[in-house]
Write a protein that holds these residues in place. Structure first.
Motif, PDB file in Angstrom:
ATOM      1  N   LEU A 157      30.591 -10.700 -17.373  1.00  0.00           N
ATOM      2  CA  LEU A 157      30.383 -11.609 -16.241  1.00  0.00           C
ATOM      3  C   LEU A 157      29.738 -12.919 -16.695  1.00  0.00           C
ATOM      4  N   TYR A 158      28.790 -12.838 -17.621  1.00  0.00           N
ATOM      5  CA  TYR A 158      28.112 -14.040 -18.082  1.00  0.00           C
ATOM      6  C   TYR A 158      29.094 -14.987 -18.773  1.00  0.00           C
ATOM      7  N   VAL A 159      29.891 -14.445 -19.678  1.00  0.00           N
ATOM      8  CA  VAL A 159      30.822 -15.295 -20.427  1.00  0.00           C
ATOM      9  C   VAL A 159      31.839 -15.934 -19.491  1.00  0.00           C
ATOM     10  N   TYR A 160      32.455 -15.132 -18.624  1.00  0.00           N
ATOM     11  CA  TYR A 160      33.492 -15.673 -17.743  1.00  0.00           C
ATOM     12  C   TYR A 160      32.902 -16.586 -16.674  1.00  0.00           C
ATOM     13  N   ALA A 161      31.669 -16.332 -16.236  1.00  0.00           N
ATOM     14  CA  ALA A 161      31.040 -17.224 -15.258  1.00  0.00           C
ATOM     15  C   ALA A 161      30.768 -18.591 -15.870  1.00  0.00           C
ATOM     16  N   MET A 162      30.307 -18.610 -17.109  1.00  0.00           N
ATOM     17  CA  MET A 162      30.070 -19.892 -17.761  1.00  0.00           C
ATOM     18  C   MET A 162      31.373 -20.642 -17.999  1.00  0.00           C
ATOM     19  N   VAL A 163      32.428 -19.909 -18.404  1.00  0.00           N
ATOM     20  CA  VAL A 163      33.733 -20.562 -18.588  1.00  0.00           C
ATOM     21  C   VAL A 163      34.258 -21.095 -17.265  1.00  0.00           C
ATOM     22  N   LEU A 189      35.921 -10.527  -7.542  1.00  0.00           N
ATOM     23  CA  LEU A 189      37.249 -10.410  -8.149  1.00  0.00           C
ATOM     24  C   LEU A 189      37.389  -9.127  -8.963  1.00  0.00           C
ATOM     25  N   MET A 190      36.269  -8.613  -9.489  1.00  0.00           N
ATOM     26  CA  MET A 190      36.312  -7.369 -10.245  1.00  0.00           C
ATOM     27  C   MET A 190      36.767  -6.206  -9.368  1.00  0.00           C
ATOM     28  N   THR A 191      36.491  -6.309  -8.070  1.00  0.00           N
ATOM     29  CA  THR A 191      36.960  -5.292  -7.120  1.00  0.00           C
ATOM     30  C   THR A 191      38.341  -5.627  -6.569  1.00  0.00           C
ATOM     31  N   LEU A 192      38.965  -6.689  -7.106  1.00  0.00           N
ATOM     32  CA  LEU A 192      40.283  -7.176  -6.670  1.00  0.00           C
ATOM     33  C   LEU A 192      40.269  -7.694  -5.243  1.00  0.00           C
ATOM     34  N   ASP A 193      39.085  -8.022  -4.737  1.00  0.00           N
ATOM     35  CA  ASP A 193      38.972  -8.566  -3.388  1.00  0.00           C
ATOM     36  C   ASP A 193      39.195 -10.082  -3.437  1.00  0.00           C
ATOM     37  N   GLY A 194      40.226 -10.554  -2.760  1.00  0.00           N
ATOM     38  CA  GLY A 194      40.531 -11.982  -2.720  1.00  0.00           C
ATOM     39  C   GLY A 194      41.133 -12.512  -3.996  1.00  0.00           C
ATOM     40  N   LEU A 195      41.755 -11.638  -4.777  1.00  0.00           N
ATOM     41  CA  LEU A 195      42.332 -12.080  -6.042  1.00  0.00           C
ATOM     42  C   LEU A 195      43.473 -13.070  -5.816  1.00  0.00           C
ATOM     43  N   GLY A 196      44.323 -12.809  -4.817  1.00  0.00           N
ATOM     44  CA  GLY A 196      45.451 -13.713  -4.563  1.00  0.00           C
ATOM     45  C   GLY A 196      44.995 -15.118  -4.212  1.00  0.00           C
ATOM     46  N   ASP A 197      43.983 -15.239  -3.345  1.00  0.00           N
ATOM     47  CA  ASP A 197      43.480 -16.568  -2.967  1.00  0.00           C
ATOM     48  C   ASP A 197      42.855 -17.271  -4.160  1.00  0.00           C
ATOM     49  N   ALA A 198      42.127 -16.524  -5.015  1.00  0.00           N
ATOM     50  CA  ALA A 198      41.495 -17.133  -6.180  1.00  0.00           C
ATOM     51  C   ALA A 198      42.532 -17.646  -7.165  1.00  0.00           C
ATOM     52  N   PHE A 213      42.216 -15.803 -15.118  1.00  0.00           N
ATOM     53  CA  PHE A 213      42.112 -14.725 -14.129  1.00  0.00           C
ATOM     54  C   PHE A 213      42.764 -13.427 -14.623  1.00  0.00           C
ATOM     55  N   ALA A 214      43.873 -13.543 -15.307  1.00  0.00           N
ATOM     56  CA  ALA A 214      44.560 -12.343 -15.792  1.00  0.00           C
ATOM     57  C   ALA A 214      43.712 -11.608 -16.821  1.00  0.00           C
ATOM     58  N   SER A 215      43.111 -12.345 -17.751  1.00  0.00           N
ATOM     59  CA  SER A 215      42.284 -11.684 -18.771  1.00  0.00           C
ATOM     60  C   SER A 215      41.037 -11.061 -18.153  1.00  0.00           C
ATOM     61  N   PHE A 216      40.445 -11.757 -17.164  1.00  0.00           N
ATOM     62  CA  PHE A 216      39.244 -11.204 -16.542  1.00  0.00           C
ATOM     63  C   PHE A 216      39.559  -9.933 -15.754  1.00  0.00           C
ATOM     64  N   VAL A 217      40.636  -9.950 -14.990  1.00  0.00           N
ATOM     65  CA  VAL A 217      41.009  -8.765 -14.208  1.00  0.00           C
ATOM     66  C   VAL A 217      41.360  -7.612 -15.141  1.00  0.00           C
ATOM     67  N   LEU A 219      40.210  -7.038 -18.194  1.00  0.00           N
ATOM     68  CA  LEU A 219      39.006  -6.486 -18.825  1.00  0.00           C
ATOM     69  C   LEU A 219      38.036  -5.894 -17.807  1.00  0.00           C
ATOM     70  N   GLY A 220      37.848  -6.600 -16.707  1.00  0.00           N
ATOM     71  CA  GLY A 220      36.841  -6.169 -15.736  1.00  0.00           C
ATOM     72  C   GLY A 220      37.291  -5.054 -14.816  1.00  0.00           C
ATOM     73  N   SER A 221      38.518  -5.142 -14.323  1.00  0.00           N
ATOM     74  CA  SER A 221      38.961  -4.181 -13.314  1.00  0.00           C
ATOM     75  C   SER A 221      39.656  -2.970 -13.908  1.00  0.00           C
ATOM     76  N   PHE A 222      40.178  -3.075 -15.104  1.00  0.00           N
ATOM     77  CA  PHE A 222      40.925  -1.956 -15.676  1.00  0.00           C
ATOM     78  C   PHE A 222      40.172  -1.314 -16.844  1.00  0.00           C
ATOM     79  N   VAL A 223      39.822  -2.115 -17.844  1.00  0.00           N
ATOM     80  CA  VAL A 223      39.172  -1.550 -19.027  1.00  0.00           C
ATOM     81  C   VAL A 223      37.780  -1.004 -18.679  1.00  0.00           C
ATOM     82  N   LEU A 224      36.941  -1.819 -18.025  1.00  0.00           N
ATOM     83  CA  LEU A 224      35.587  -1.382 -17.718  1.00  0.00           C
ATOM     84  C   LEU A 224      35.567  -0.232 -16.721  1.00  0.00           C
ATOM     85  N   VAL A 225      36.388  -0.313 -15.685  1.00  0.00           N
ATOM     86  CA  VAL A 225      36.408   0.758 -14.680  1.00  0.00           C
ATOM     87  C   VAL A 225      36.890   2.065 -15.295  1.00  0.00           C
ATOM     88  N   ASN A 226      37.918   2.001 -16.126  1.00  0.00           N
ATOM     89  CA  ASN A 226      38.390   3.220 -16.793  1.00  0.00           C
ATOM     90  C   ASN A 226      37.342   3.767 -17.760  1.00  0.00           C
TER      91      ASN A 226
END
Length: 290
Positions: A157-163, A189-198, A213-217, A219-226
Protein backbone atom coordinates in the motif's frame (compact mmCIF):
# COMPACT_ATOMS: atom_id res chain seq x y z
CA UNK A 1 -5.84 -35.26 59.87
CA UNK A 2 -2.88 -37.13 58.45
CA UNK A 3 -1.44 -36.36 55.02
CA UNK A 4 -2.51 -39.77 53.72
CA UNK A 5 -6.10 -39.18 54.81
CA UNK A 6 -6.13 -35.73 53.20
CA UNK A 7 -4.77 -37.17 49.94
CA UNK A 8 -7.45 -39.86 50.02
CA UNK A 9 -10.17 -37.23 50.54
CA UNK A 10 -8.82 -35.10 47.67
CA UNK A 11 -8.76 -38.14 45.40
CA UNK A 12 -12.32 -39.04 46.35
CA UNK A 13 -13.51 -35.45 45.78
CA UNK A 14 -11.77 -35.36 42.39
CA UNK A 15 -13.30 -38.68 41.32
CA UNK A 16 -16.85 -37.66 42.26
CA UNK A 17 -16.50 -34.19 40.69
CA UNK A 18 -14.93 -35.65 37.54
CA UNK A 19 -17.87 -37.99 37.06
CA UNK A 20 -20.24 -35.04 37.26
CA UNK A 21 -18.19 -32.77 34.98
CA UNK A 22 -17.68 -35.47 32.33
CA UNK A 23 -21.35 -36.43 32.23
CA UNK A 24 -23.51 -35.48 29.26
CA UNK A 25 -26.17 -33.97 31.52
CA UNK A 26 -23.65 -31.52 33.01
CA UNK A 27 -22.43 -30.46 29.57
CA UNK A 28 -25.99 -29.97 28.28
CA UNK A 29 -26.95 -27.98 31.39
CA UNK A 30 -23.98 -25.61 31.12
CA UNK A 31 -24.60 -25.10 27.41
CA UNK A 32 -28.25 -24.24 28.13
CA UNK A 33 -27.11 -21.77 30.79
CA UNK A 34 -24.80 -20.08 28.29
CA UNK A 35 -27.63 -19.90 25.74
CA UNK A 36 -29.97 -18.51 28.40
CA UNK A 37 -27.39 -15.88 29.37
CA UNK A 38 -27.09 -14.87 25.70
CA UNK A 39 -30.88 -14.59 25.40
CA UNK A 40 -31.00 -12.46 28.57
CA UNK A 41 -28.41 -10.08 27.11
CA UNK A 42 -30.51 -9.72 23.96
CA UNK A 43 -33.67 -9.05 25.96
CA UNK A 44 -31.96 -6.30 27.95
CA UNK A 45 -31.39 -4.30 24.77
CA UNK A 46 -35.13 -3.45 24.78
CA UNK A 47 -35.67 -0.45 27.06
CA UNK A 48 -39.37 -1.08 27.66
CA UNK A 49 -38.77 -4.66 28.79
CA UNK A 50 -35.96 -3.56 31.12
CA UNK A 51 -38.17 -0.96 32.83
CA UNK A 52 -41.07 -3.38 33.22
CA UNK A 53 -39.12 -6.46 34.31
CA UNK A 54 -36.09 -4.87 35.94
CA UNK A 55 -36.29 -6.92 39.15
CA UNK A 56 -36.82 -10.22 37.34
CA UNK A 57 -33.94 -9.60 34.94
CA UNK A 58 -31.65 -8.64 37.81
CA UNK A 59 -32.54 -11.80 39.71
CA UNK A 60 -31.96 -13.89 36.58
CA UNK A 61 -28.51 -12.35 36.17
CA UNK A 62 -27.62 -13.24 39.76
CA UNK A 63 -28.85 -16.80 39.24
CA UNK A 64 -26.68 -17.15 36.12
CA UNK A 65 -23.66 -15.86 38.04
CA UNK A 66 -24.29 -18.36 40.86
CA UNK A 67 -24.68 -21.21 38.35
CA UNK A 68 -21.46 -20.34 36.51
CA UNK A 69 -19.62 -20.02 39.83
CA UNK A 70 -20.81 -23.49 40.87
CA UNK A 71 -19.69 -24.83 37.49
CA UNK A 72 -16.15 -23.48 37.77
CA UNK A 73 -15.91 -24.77 41.36
CA UNK A 74 -16.92 -28.24 40.18
CA UNK A 75 -14.30 -28.10 37.43
CA UNK A 76 -11.67 -27.05 39.97
CA UNK A 77 -12.77 -29.84 42.35
CA UNK A 78 -12.34 -32.36 39.51
CA UNK A 79 -8.60 -31.51 39.67
CA UNK A 80 -8.35 -31.58 43.46
CA UNK A 81 -5.81 -34.41 43.34
CA UNK A 82 -3.73 -32.62 40.68
CA UNK A 83 -4.40 -28.84 40.97
CA UNK A 84 -1.76 -27.98 38.39
CA UNK A 85 -3.65 -29.79 35.64
CA UNK A 86 -6.55 -27.34 36.00
CA UNK A 87 -4.41 -24.44 34.81
CA UNK A 88 -2.94 -26.37 31.87
CA UNK A 89 -6.26 -26.05 30.05
CA UNK A 90 -6.63 -22.53 28.53
CA UNK A 91 -10.43 -22.84 28.64
CA UNK A 92 -10.32 -23.33 32.41
CA UNK A 93 -8.25 -20.16 32.80
CA UNK A 94 -10.65 -18.24 30.57
CA UNK A 95 -13.70 -19.48 32.51
CA UNK A 96 -12.04 -18.65 35.83
CA UNK A 97 -11.23 -15.10 34.72
CA UNK A 98 -14.73 -14.46 33.37
CA UNK A 99 -16.37 -15.63 36.60
CA UNK A 100 -13.84 -14.13 39.04
CA UNK A 101 -13.74 -10.64 37.53
CA UNK A 102 -17.54 -10.44 37.78
CA UNK A 103 -17.15 -10.33 41.59
CA UNK A 104 -14.63 -7.49 41.54
CA UNK A 105 -15.89 -4.10 42.82
CA UNK A 106 -14.88 -2.20 39.69
CA UNK A 107 -16.88 -4.62 37.53
CA UNK A 108 -19.95 -4.50 39.76
CA UNK A 109 -19.96 -0.69 39.69
CA UNK A 110 -19.30 -0.28 35.97
CA UNK A 111 -22.28 -1.33 33.85
CA UNK A 112 -20.23 -1.38 30.62
CA UNK A 113 -17.56 -3.69 32.04
CA UNK A 114 -20.24 -5.94 33.51
CA UNK A 115 -22.01 -6.22 30.14
CA UNK A 116 -18.74 -7.07 28.42
CA UNK A 117 -18.05 -9.78 30.99
CA UNK A 118 -21.52 -11.22 30.49
CA UNK A 119 -20.90 -11.13 26.76
CA UNK A 120 -17.63 -13.03 27.29
CA UNK A 121 -19.66 -15.85 28.84
CA UNK A 122 -21.28 -16.42 25.46
CA UNK A 123 -17.83 -17.17 24.01
CA UNK A 124 -17.61 -20.09 26.43
CA UNK A 125 -20.03 -21.94 24.14
CA UNK A 126 -16.98 -22.77 22.01
CA UNK A 127 -15.86 -25.12 24.79
CA UNK A 128 -18.81 -27.40 24.03
CA UNK A 129 -18.70 -27.08 20.22
CA UNK A 130 -15.63 -28.91 18.86
CA UNK A 131 -15.79 -27.37 15.37
CA UNK A 132 -16.04 -23.85 16.76
CA UNK A 133 -13.17 -24.62 19.13
CA UNK A 134 -11.06 -25.74 16.19
CA UNK A 135 -11.78 -22.47 14.36
CA UNK A 136 -10.85 -20.37 17.39
CA UNK A 137 -7.59 -22.28 17.88
CA UNK A 138 -6.86 -21.91 14.16
CA UNK A 139 -7.35 -18.14 14.36
CA UNK A 140 -4.89 -17.98 17.24
CA UNK A 141 -2.33 -20.08 15.39
CA UNK A 142 -2.67 -17.96 12.25
CA UNK A 143 -1.75 -14.72 14.04
CA UNK A 144 2.03 -14.94 13.37
CA UNK A 145 1.43 -15.59 9.67
CA UNK A 146 -1.22 -12.87 9.58
CA UNK A 147 1.28 -10.39 11.01
CA UNK A 148 3.66 -11.12 8.14
CA UNK A 149 0.76 -10.71 5.73
CA UNK A 150 -0.09 -7.31 7.23
CA UNK A 151 3.52 -6.14 6.92
CA UNK A 152 3.68 -7.14 3.26
CA UNK A 153 0.28 -5.54 2.62
CA UNK A 154 1.35 -2.32 4.35
CA UNK A 155 4.52 -2.16 2.24
CA UNK A 156 2.49 -2.74 -0.94
CA UNK A 157 0.00 0.00 0.00
CA UNK A 158 2.81 2.42 0.82
CA UNK A 159 4.62 1.94 -2.48
CA UNK A 160 1.50 2.14 -4.65
CA UNK A 161 0.08 5.08 -2.66
CA UNK A 162 3.25 7.08 -3.21
CA UNK A 163 3.27 6.19 -6.92
CA UNK A 164 -0.41 7.15 -7.19
CA UNK A 165 0.22 10.46 -5.43
CA UNK A 166 3.09 11.26 -7.80
CA UNK A 167 1.13 10.58 -11.00
CA UNK A 168 -2.50 11.35 -10.10
CA UNK A 169 -2.43 14.01 -7.36
CA UNK A 170 -2.82 16.96 -9.73
CA UNK A 171 -5.56 15.43 -11.90
CA UNK A 172 -7.49 13.55 -9.18
CA UNK A 173 -6.87 15.28 -5.84
CA UNK A 174 -10.06 13.82 -4.36
CA UNK A 175 -8.57 10.31 -4.40
CA UNK A 176 -4.80 10.89 -4.60
CA UNK A 177 -4.34 14.41 -3.26
CA UNK A 178 -2.42 13.17 -0.21
CA UNK A 179 -0.78 10.02 1.01
CA UNK A 180 -3.69 9.23 3.33
CA UNK A 181 -6.29 9.64 0.57
CA UNK A 182 -4.23 7.46 -1.77
CA UNK A 183 -3.96 4.71 0.87
CA UNK A 184 -7.72 4.81 1.51
CA UNK A 185 -8.46 4.66 -2.23
CA UNK A 186 -6.13 1.71 -2.78
CA UNK A 187 -7.43 -0.11 0.29
CA UNK A 188 -10.94 0.05 -1.16
CA UNK A 189 -9.61 -1.09 -4.54
CA UNK A 190 -8.03 -4.09 -2.80
CA UNK A 191 -11.58 -5.27 -2.10
CA UNK A 192 -12.44 -4.59 -5.79
CA UNK A 193 -14.92 -1.96 -4.66
CA UNK A 194 -15.23 0.76 -7.32
CA UNK A 195 -12.51 -0.72 -9.49
CA UNK A 196 -14.34 0.10 -12.74
CA UNK A 197 -14.76 3.78 -11.84
CA UNK A 198 -11.11 4.04 -10.74
CA UNK A 199 -9.85 2.50 -13.99
CA UNK A 200 -12.03 4.79 -16.14
CA UNK A 201 -10.85 7.84 -14.21
CA UNK A 202 -7.24 6.71 -14.59
CA UNK A 203 -7.60 6.16 -18.35
CA UNK A 204 -8.80 9.77 -18.72
CA UNK A 205 -5.49 10.86 -17.18
CA UNK A 206 -3.18 8.44 -18.99
CA UNK A 207 -3.58 5.19 -20.87
CA UNK A 208 -0.58 3.82 -18.98
CA UNK A 209 -2.59 3.93 -15.75
CA UNK A 210 -4.06 0.54 -16.70
CA UNK A 211 -0.68 -1.03 -15.85
CA UNK A 212 -0.77 0.66 -12.42
CA UNK A 213 -4.25 -0.61 -11.54
CA UNK A 214 -3.79 -4.06 -13.07
CA UNK A 215 -0.54 -4.73 -11.20
CA UNK A 216 -2.00 -3.47 -7.92
CA UNK A 217 -5.15 -5.59 -8.21
CA UNK A 218 -3.09 -8.62 -9.18
CA UNK A 219 -0.77 -8.27 -6.19
CA UNK A 220 -3.22 -6.93 -3.63
CA UNK A 221 -6.45 -8.73 -4.41
CA UNK A 222 -5.17 -12.07 -5.67
CA UNK A 223 -1.65 -12.80 -4.42
CA UNK A 224 -2.04 -11.35 -0.91
CA UNK A 225 -5.56 -12.67 -0.35
CA UNK A 226 -4.57 -16.16 -1.49
CA UNK A 227 -1.54 -15.97 0.78
CA UNK A 228 -3.80 -15.14 3.72
CA UNK A 229 -6.15 -18.00 2.83
CA UNK A 230 -3.18 -20.38 2.74
CA UNK A 231 -2.04 -19.25 6.20
CA UNK A 232 -5.54 -19.74 7.65
CA UNK A 233 -6.00 -23.18 6.04
CA UNK A 234 -2.62 -24.34 7.34
CA UNK A 235 -3.51 -23.14 10.84
CA UNK A 236 -6.90 -24.83 10.60
CA UNK A 237 -5.24 -28.14 9.76
CA UNK A 238 -2.87 -27.79 12.71
CA UNK A 239 -5.80 -26.99 15.01
CA UNK A 240 -7.69 -30.08 13.81
CA UNK A 241 -4.67 -32.31 14.46
CA UNK A 242 -4.29 -30.78 17.92
CA UNK A 243 -7.97 -31.35 18.69
CA UNK A 244 -7.75 -34.94 17.47
CA UNK A 245 -4.73 -35.51 19.70
CA UNK A 246 -6.62 -34.20 22.71
CA UNK A 247 -9.64 -36.39 21.96
CA UNK A 248 -7.48 -39.53 21.57
CA UNK A 249 -4.50 -39.06 23.87
CA UNK A 250 -1.78 -41.66 23.86
CA UNK A 251 -2.00 -43.49 27.21
CA UNK A 252 1.07 -42.98 29.33
CA UNK A 253 2.90 -46.09 30.50
CA UNK A 254 3.06 -46.29 34.28
CA UNK A 255 6.47 -45.92 35.85
CA UNK A 256 6.14 -49.24 37.68
CA UNK A 257 5.64 -51.08 34.40
CA UNK A 258 8.71 -49.41 32.90
CA UNK A 259 10.83 -50.44 35.91
CA UNK A 260 9.56 -54.02 35.69
CA UNK A 261 10.33 -54.18 31.97
CA UNK A 262 13.84 -52.83 32.54
CA UNK A 263 14.49 -55.42 35.26
CA UNK A 264 13.19 -58.20 33.00
CA UNK A 265 15.43 -57.11 30.14
CA UNK A 266 18.44 -57.09 32.48
CA UNK A 267 17.66 -60.63 33.66
CA UNK A 268 17.29 -61.82 30.04
CA UNK A 269 20.68 -60.30 29.18
CA UNK A 270 22.28 -62.04 32.18
CA UNK A 271 20.70 -65.37 31.15
CA UNK A 272 22.04 -64.97 27.61
CA UNK A 273 25.56 -64.31 28.87
CA UNK A 274 25.37 -67.38 31.14
CA UNK A 275 24.21 -69.57 28.25
CA UNK A 276 27.03 -68.27 26.05
CA UNK A 277 29.63 -69.09 28.73
CA UNK A 278 28.14 -72.57 29.24
CA UNK A 279 28.13 -73.26 25.50
CA UNK A 280 31.75 -72.18 25.23
CA UNK A 281 32.80 -74.48 28.10
CA UNK A 282 30.96 -77.50 26.61
CA UNK A 283 32.35 -77.06 23.10
CA UNK A 284 33.94 -80.44 22.12
CA UNK A 285 37.61 -80.45 21.47
CA UNK A 286 38.80 -81.38 17.98
CA UNK A 287 39.40 -85.20 17.54
CA UNK A 288 43.05 -86.29 17.40
CA UNK A 289 44.44 -87.93 14.17
CA UNK A 290 45.58 -91.52 14.21
Amino acid sequence: MSERTAARLRRSLADHSRRIVDSGAFTATVFCLIAGNAALLGIETYTGVVHQWHGVLKAAEHLFLVAFTAEILLRAAAHADRPGDFFRDPWNIFDLLVVTVAFMPFARENATVLRLLRLARVLRAARFLPQLRVVIVAVGKSLPGTLSFLLVGALLLYVYAMVGWVFFADDDPEHYGSFGRAVLTLFLLMTLDGLGDAVRAGLEISRWSIAYFASFVLLGSFVLVNLLIGVVINSLQEARELEAGQDHPVPARPAAADDANAALRARIADARRTLDDLEASLEPSAPSRR
